[in-house]
Design a protein around this motif. Structure first.
Motif, PDB file in Angstrom:
ATOM      1  N   GLU A 325      17.219  11.353  45.757  1.00 37.98           N
ATOM      2  CA  GLU A 325      16.308  11.740  44.688  1.00 37.98           C
ATOM      3  C   GLU A 325      16.820  11.361  43.299  1.00 37.98           C
ATOM      4  OE1 GLU A 325      15.304  15.802  45.101  1.00 37.98           O
ATOM      5  OE2 GLU A 325      13.704  15.396  46.525  1.00 37.98           O
ATOM      6  N   ARG A 326      18.112  11.415  43.113  1.00 39.72           N
ATOM      7  CA  ARG A 326      18.766  11.025  41.872  1.00 39.72           C
ATOM      8  C   ARG A 326      18.453  11.923  40.675  1.00 39.72           C
ATOM      9  NH1 ARG A 326      19.302   5.486  39.608  1.00 39.72           N
ATOM     10  NH2 ARG A 326      17.141   5.097  40.058  1.00 39.72           N
ATOM     11  N   ILE A 327      17.318  12.625  40.700  1.00 46.53           N
ATOM     12  CA  ILE A 327      17.063  13.558  39.625  1.00 46.53           C
ATOM     13  C   ILE A 327      16.785  14.910  40.231  1.00 46.53           C
ATOM     14  CG2 ILE A 327      16.203  12.002  37.858  1.00 46.53           C
ATOM     15  CD1 ILE A 327      13.380  12.701  38.932  1.00 46.53           C
ATOM     16  N   GLY A 328      16.969  15.957  39.488  1.00 45.44           N
ATOM     17  CA  GLY A 328      16.736  17.272  40.057  1.00 45.44           C
ATOM     18  C   GLY A 328      16.795  18.323  38.985  1.00 45.44           C
ATOM     19  N   GLY A 329      17.342  19.485  39.335  1.00 45.58           N
ATOM     20  CA  GLY A 329      17.268  20.630  38.452  1.00 45.58           C
ATOM     21  C   GLY A 329      18.456  20.805  37.517  1.00 45.58           C
ATOM     22  N   ASP A 330      19.506  20.035  37.685  1.00 42.61           N
ATOM     23  CA  ASP A 330      20.656  20.147  36.778  1.00 42.61           C
ATOM     24  C   ASP A 330      20.562  19.054  35.721  1.00 42.61           C
ATOM     25  OD1 ASP A 330      21.463  22.104  38.438  1.00 42.61           O
ATOM     26  OD2 ASP A 330      23.409  21.240  38.937  1.00 42.61           O
ATOM     27  N   GLU A 357       9.316  19.083  40.397  1.00 44.75           N
ATOM     28  CA  GLU A 357       8.918  20.179  39.509  1.00 44.75           C
ATOM     29  C   GLU A 357      10.077  20.587  38.624  1.00 44.75           C
ATOM     30  OE1 GLU A 357       7.501  23.437  41.759  1.00 44.75           O
ATOM     31  OE2 GLU A 357       5.404  22.900  41.435  1.00 44.75           O
ATOM     32  N   ALA A 358      11.250  20.734  39.243  1.00 49.19           N
ATOM     33  CA  ALA A 358      12.432  21.115  38.481  1.00 49.19           C
ATOM     34  C   ALA A 358      12.772  20.016  37.481  1.00 49.19           C
ATOM     35  CB  ALA A 358      13.603  21.372  39.426  1.00 49.19           C
ATOM     36  N   ALA A 359      12.608  18.758  37.915  1.00 46.57           N
ATOM     37  CA  ALA A 359      12.955  17.646  37.043  1.00 46.57           C
ATOM     38  C   ALA A 359      12.063  17.612  35.803  1.00 46.57           C
ATOM     39  CB  ALA A 359      12.839  16.328  37.803  1.00 46.57           C
ATOM     40  N   VAL A 360      10.785  17.975  35.993  1.00 51.49           N
ATOM     41  CA  VAL A 360       9.875  17.981  34.848  1.00 51.49           C
ATOM     42  C   VAL A 360      10.290  19.061  33.849  1.00 51.49           C
ATOM     43  CG1 VAL A 360       7.510  18.491  34.158  1.00 51.49           C
ATOM     44  CG2 VAL A 360       7.942  16.963  36.067  1.00 51.49           C
ATOM     45  N   LEU A 361      10.633  20.258  34.355  1.00 53.13           N
ATOM     46  CA  LEU A 361      11.092  21.328  33.466  1.00 53.13           C
ATOM     47  C   LEU A 361      12.384  20.906  32.765  1.00 53.13           C
ATOM     48  CD1 LEU A 361      10.696  24.138  32.380  1.00 53.13           C
ATOM     49  CD2 LEU A 361      11.723  25.078  34.430  1.00 53.13           C
ATOM     50  N   THR A 362      13.251  20.232  33.516  1.00 54.53           N
ATOM     51  CA  THR A 362      14.493  19.736  32.944  1.00 54.53           C
ATOM     52  C   THR A 362      14.203  18.824  31.752  1.00 54.53           C
ATOM     53  OG1 THR A 362      15.523  19.766  35.102  1.00 54.53           O
ATOM     54  CG2 THR A 362      16.558  18.393  33.457  1.00 54.53           C
ATOM     55  N   GLY A 363      13.229  17.908  31.943  1.00 54.19           N
ATOM     56  CA  GLY A 363      12.868  16.991  30.871  1.00 54.19           C
ATOM     57  C   GLY A 363      12.375  17.742  29.641  1.00 54.19           C
ATOM     58  N   ALA A 399      15.724  28.699  33.129  1.00 56.70           N
ATOM     59  CA  ALA A 399      16.878  27.807  33.129  1.00 56.70           C
ATOM     60  C   ALA A 399      18.067  28.586  32.610  1.00 56.70           C
ATOM     61  CB  ALA A 399      16.617  26.596  32.249  1.00 56.70           C
ATOM     62  N   THR A 400      19.229  28.268  33.118  1.00 50.61           N
ATOM     63  CA  THR A 400      20.451  28.794  32.527  1.00 50.61           C
ATOM     64  C   THR A 400      21.169  27.593  31.944  1.00 50.61           C
ATOM     65  OG1 THR A 400      21.879  28.489  34.438  1.00 50.61           O
ATOM     66  CG2 THR A 400      20.564  30.502  34.385  1.00 50.61           C
ATOM     67  N   LEU A 401      21.795  27.788  30.803  1.00 49.82           N
ATOM     68  CA  LEU A 401      22.495  26.651  30.223  1.00 49.82           C
ATOM     69  C   LEU A 401      23.643  27.101  29.336  1.00 49.82           C
ATOM     70  CD1 LEU A 401      20.558  25.019  27.280  1.00 49.82           C
ATOM     71  CD2 LEU A 401      19.756  27.095  28.367  1.00 49.82           C
ATOM     72  N   VAL A 402      24.507  26.153  29.026  1.00 52.88           N
ATOM     73  CA  VAL A 402      25.606  26.378  28.084  1.00 52.88           C
ATOM     74  C   VAL A 402      25.434  25.373  26.964  1.00 52.88           C
ATOM     75  CG1 VAL A 402      28.095  26.396  27.738  1.00 52.88           C
ATOM     76  CG2 VAL A 402      27.150  27.005  29.951  1.00 52.88           C
ATOM     77  N   LEU A 403      25.569  25.861  25.724  1.00 52.71           N
ATOM     78  CA  LEU A 403      25.612  24.952  24.583  1.00 52.71           C
ATOM     79  C   LEU A 403      27.053  24.895  24.104  1.00 52.71           C
ATOM     80  CD1 LEU A 403      22.466  26.053  22.538  1.00 52.71           C
ATOM     81  CD2 LEU A 403      22.695  24.158  24.149  1.00 52.71           C
ATOM     82  N   THR A 442      21.423  35.691  27.850  1.00 49.94           N
ATOM     83  CA  THR A 442      20.304  35.803  28.774  1.00 49.94           C
ATOM     84  C   THR A 442      19.788  34.407  29.123  1.00 49.94           C
ATOM     85  OG1 THR A 442      19.734  37.652  27.357  1.00 49.94           O
ATOM     86  CG2 THR A 442      18.226  37.166  29.147  1.00 49.94           C
ATOM     87  N   LEU A 443      19.333  34.261  30.353  1.00 49.68           N
ATOM     88  CA  LEU A 443      18.703  33.000  30.745  1.00 49.68           C
ATOM     89  C   LEU A 443      17.461  32.757  29.881  1.00 49.68           C
ATOM     90  CD1 LEU A 443      16.207  34.343  32.365  1.00 49.68           C
ATOM     91  CD2 LEU A 443      17.757  34.278  34.297  1.00 49.68           C
ATOM     92  N   VAL A 444      16.996  31.517  29.823  1.00 48.40           N
ATOM     93  CA  VAL A 444      15.843  31.210  28.983  1.00 48.40           C
ATOM     94  C   VAL A 444      14.629  30.848  29.837  1.00 48.40           C
ATOM     95  CG1 VAL A 444      17.154  30.437  26.971  1.00 48.40           C
ATOM     96  CG2 VAL A 444      16.560  28.791  28.767  1.00 48.40           C
ATOM     97  N   GLY A 445      13.455  31.182  29.307  1.00 48.68           N
ATOM     98  CA  GLY A 445      12.212  30.749  29.945  1.00 48.68           C
ATOM     99  C   GLY A 445      11.482  31.821  30.715  1.00 48.68           C
ATOM    100  N   ALA A 446      12.056  33.033  30.847  1.00 47.58           N
ATOM    101  CA  ALA A 446      11.398  34.046  31.666  1.00 47.58           C
ATOM    102  C   ALA A 446      11.161  35.350  30.918  1.00 47.58           C
ATOM    103  CB  ALA A 446      12.220  34.327  32.922  1.00 47.58           C
TER     104      ALA A 446
END
Lengths: 551, 147
Positions: A325-330, A357-363, A399-403, A442-446
């Motif tokens: 797939e090469r692309i995904g949720g990370d 679906e995850a890839a689109v949200l990632t974008g 999504a959870t992320l680190v800046l 906190t996670l973002v988006g929910a």
């Protein structure tokens, strides 16, 4: 002999009871002279009068059968397994014989013209069905449009016509054409022509029903339609290749001058073939379009290649859950600061879910973060705005992320870290200890309201900060196959990486996780290392400009 | 280590003011939707509901999709003015909620005086059995509703 001839006549005589039998009967003696015949035979072969030489009045196949029968000896004559048959007066007859007591042979003729016709029709039908089945399986085994057109042209040329052109709908002003002669190999060309100049072709390419062949003037065919060394054209059939909702092209069948014209049945059959070819070609075209779309999407979603920016080493590695797939949720991104020496912003995250679906949200997240770069000094504000942008009433995909904002200060690298519901970043110190960065959020988006706490760590030369996604720690494997790789194992592995360059650490972690997994399924796995290089600070030459570094 | 995780299933117990859904098995990409359906059905079937208890002791792995569904149930419960409780959380779930910053959201629901009493009735097996017997006529939902 004489007495036999004297008896010749038509009627129910004791030794010739078949006078009114519905089948033609001929009786001939061993010398090949016709002695008797009934009414039906008289109608069929008026010349066959008793006393005539058989060879003069019946077709050759029957006369020679009688001759060889008499040569073989009348006693040995048995009905052959396949009955003798041949044409008489445009119809087809089977000939059965019976030996008579006086040494003559009676030939019974059974009209099986209709039977033969039915058999012939059945054979043709079977051949055509076999051809269509072969066409379907050959065409459907390929999702390559070029190959489908080649196969279409070649199969049609071998079975339906002397030469064939498979024409795809125009791309711009070019008409892709594959032409093939019977027994030849297909050749592809692009013709810059107007299909409407050929009667029936423009309509076929637009998917209108085919024009009957007899309406098309073969001499009106333009030069580009006639293969080299083909000579004048005798007949043309132009059939649309129907696709899934849209026409897939047109099939042009050509016959040489002198060849038989196309019958109505042949035209119908050509349409049956065209239906299969068109379906295969349009499936191939859809597939090609989808592949192109996926490639366009993926080009933007693929993680970037990282390198040194403003004296800070960055390295990243990404392994999606399904290797194809090469692309995904990370995801991860590194945005260099506006000016040299300004902090670069690293974002590494994990989107809930899998696949496209995850890839689109990632974008979406990557684009939003990019737009929010002017606020990179304030991680909380960035995250709050990102959260608002992602909130949707329809779902709670989060999504959870680190800046991480990393800037070189002298030999050291200062990193401001903010976690939004993401596993703690890990710091590898020069002495091999591994620390958790003290940030949480906190996670973002929910959720409508989020909070996050930022921390700052300082990396000495050779020290690194590792951001990773839970695909690494949640990798299930090990000797028993069901143990999580886990945070502790990751920390121990990182402790051994003290002093290693950023790229080396990232590769090492991915390698260990892959070994742990073996061939088992896994989630997306992403790792980013931010390192303070072991480098020398070159002081500014004139004392005013900013210093430069060597790696 | 070789024990297979128990198959995912849900057991629902209804009491007068509360609904308790016991979750057994992994809450993940493949199963989480079932929990959302069940919880949403209960929320819409009981307009007067005050508390929704998700009994988590039997939960195995919870992945991001599982957490997403818990957040969705939280949002729907909130909209229906129902308090959501995640009871008997295993350490692993607590850790996930804590890392993702959602523990506070799930545990700090606005409490009213009545909440505690309903919580008590729902969590006391005897009381649950008693109330469940009373409500059985209106439709029992779980195969082993009394645990």
């Amino acid at each position: 002999m004489v007495s036999t001839r004297a008896q010749a006549g038509v009627g129910a005589e004791p030794d010739f009871p078949w006078g009114r039998a519905p089948y033609p009967v001929l009786v001939a003696d061993a010398a090949g002279v016709l002695t008797q015949r009934n009414e039906a035979a008289q109608v069929l072969l008026p010349a066959a009068c008793p006393g005539a030489e058989l060879a003069d009045v019946v077709p050759g196949w029957l006369a020679s059968a009688h001759r060889s029968m008499c040569l073989a000896g009348l006693e040995g004559g048995r009905e052959p397994e396949v009955p003798l048959s041949g044409g008489i007066e445009g119809r087809r007859f089977e000939a059965h014989f019976s030996l008579r007591g006086d040494g003559t042979v009676a030939w019974w003729l059974v009209d099986d013209t209709d039977h033969q016709l039915a058999r012939e029709a059945l054979r043709m039908e079977r051949e055509q069905t076999a051809f269509l089945a072969a066409a379907s399986s050959t065409l459907l085994s390929s999702l390559n449009l070029g190959r489908c057109m080649d196969v279409t042209a070649q199969m049609a040329a071998d079975h339906l016509a002397d030469a064939v052109l498979a024409i795809a709908p125009a791309r711009g002003r070019r008409l892709p054409v594959v032409s093939c002669l019977r027994g030849g190999t297909p050749t592809t060309s692009q013709e810059v022509v107007d299909p409407d100049e050929v009667p029936g072709l423009g309509e076929a390419l637009r998917g209108f029903p085919p024009v009957p062949s007899r309406w098309i003037d073969a001499s009106a065919a333009p030069r580009w339609m006639i293969p080299e060394d083909f000579g004048p054209i005798g007949a043309i059939v132009i059939t649309p290749l129907p696709g899934h909702g849209v026409p897939a092209g047109a099939l042009v069948l050509l016959r040489k001058e002198g060849s038989a014209a196309f019958t109505e049945e042949e035209e119908v059959f050509a349409r049956l073939f065209a239906a299969r070819a068109g379906a295969a070609m349009s499936a191939a075209r859809l597939y090609a379009e989808q592949t192109a779309i996926t490639e366009v999407l993926m080009r933007d979603l693929l993680p970037p290649v990282l390198h040194q920016i403003s004296g800070v080493d960055f390295a990243g590695s990404y392994r999606p859950s399904a290797d194809h797939e090469r692309i995904g949720g990370d995801f991860y991104d590194v945005h260099p600061g506006v000016a040299e020496g300004e902090p670069s912003l690293v974002a590494l995250g994990d989107v809930c879910g899998k696949g496209l679906e995850a890839a689109v949200l990632t974008g979406k997240i990557r684009n939003t973060l990019h737009a929010l770069l002017p606020l990179a000094d304030d991680h909380q504000r960035m995250l709050t705005l990102l959260n608002t942008a992602l909130l949707s009433s329809h779902h709670t995909r989060f999504a959870t992320l680190v800046l991480a904002s990393a800037a070189r200060k002298g030999n050291e690298v200062r990193v401001r870290l903010t976690s939004a519901g993401h596993p703690h970043p890990l710091i590898i110190r020069a002495n091999g200890t591994v620390e958790e960065a003290d940030t949480r959020g906190t996670l973002v988006g929910a959720l409508p309201d989020i909070s996050a706490r930022t921390t700052t760590v300082t990396l000495a030369p050779g020290e690194s900060c590792i951001l990773y996604t839970d695909g690494i720690t949640d990798a299930r494997g090990g000797p028993l196959g069901d143990v999580l790789f886990g945070e502790e194992r990751l920390k121990r592995a990182l402790a051994e990486c003290a002093g290693m360059p950023a790229e080396g650490i990232v590769e090492h972690v991915q390698m260990l996780a892959s070994q742990w997994l073996g061939n088992r399924d896994h989630d997306d796995m992403a790792v980013v290392a931010i390192s303070a290089p072991r480098s020398h600070h070159l002081s500014a030459v004139d004392g005013h400009t900013r210093g430069r570094y060597t790696a | 280590m070789t024990i297979l995780p128990p198959a995912f299933h849900l057991t629902t117990v209804e009491t007068r003011h509360a609904v308790r859904i016991e979750i057994t098995g992994d809450l993940d990409y493949d199963t989480a939707d079932l929990l959302l359906e069940e919880a949403t059905a209960r929320l819409s079937a009981r307009p007067g509901l005050e508390d929704l208890h998700l009994h988590c002791a039997g939960i195995g792995m919870v992945d991001s999709m599982g957490l997403s569904i818990l957040l969705m149930i939280g949002r729907r419960a909130n909209a229906a003015r129902v308090r959501l409780h995640l009871d008997d959380r295993p350490a692993q779930l607590d850790r996930l909620l804590s890392i993702t910053g959602t523990l506070e959201y799930f545990t700090a629901q606005p409490a009213t005086g009545a909440a505690a009493t309903h919580l008590d009735t729902a969590e006391s097996p005897a009381a649950a059995t008693a109330t469940e017997r009373r409500t059985r006529a209106s439709g029992p939902t779980g195969p082993d509703a009394t645990t």
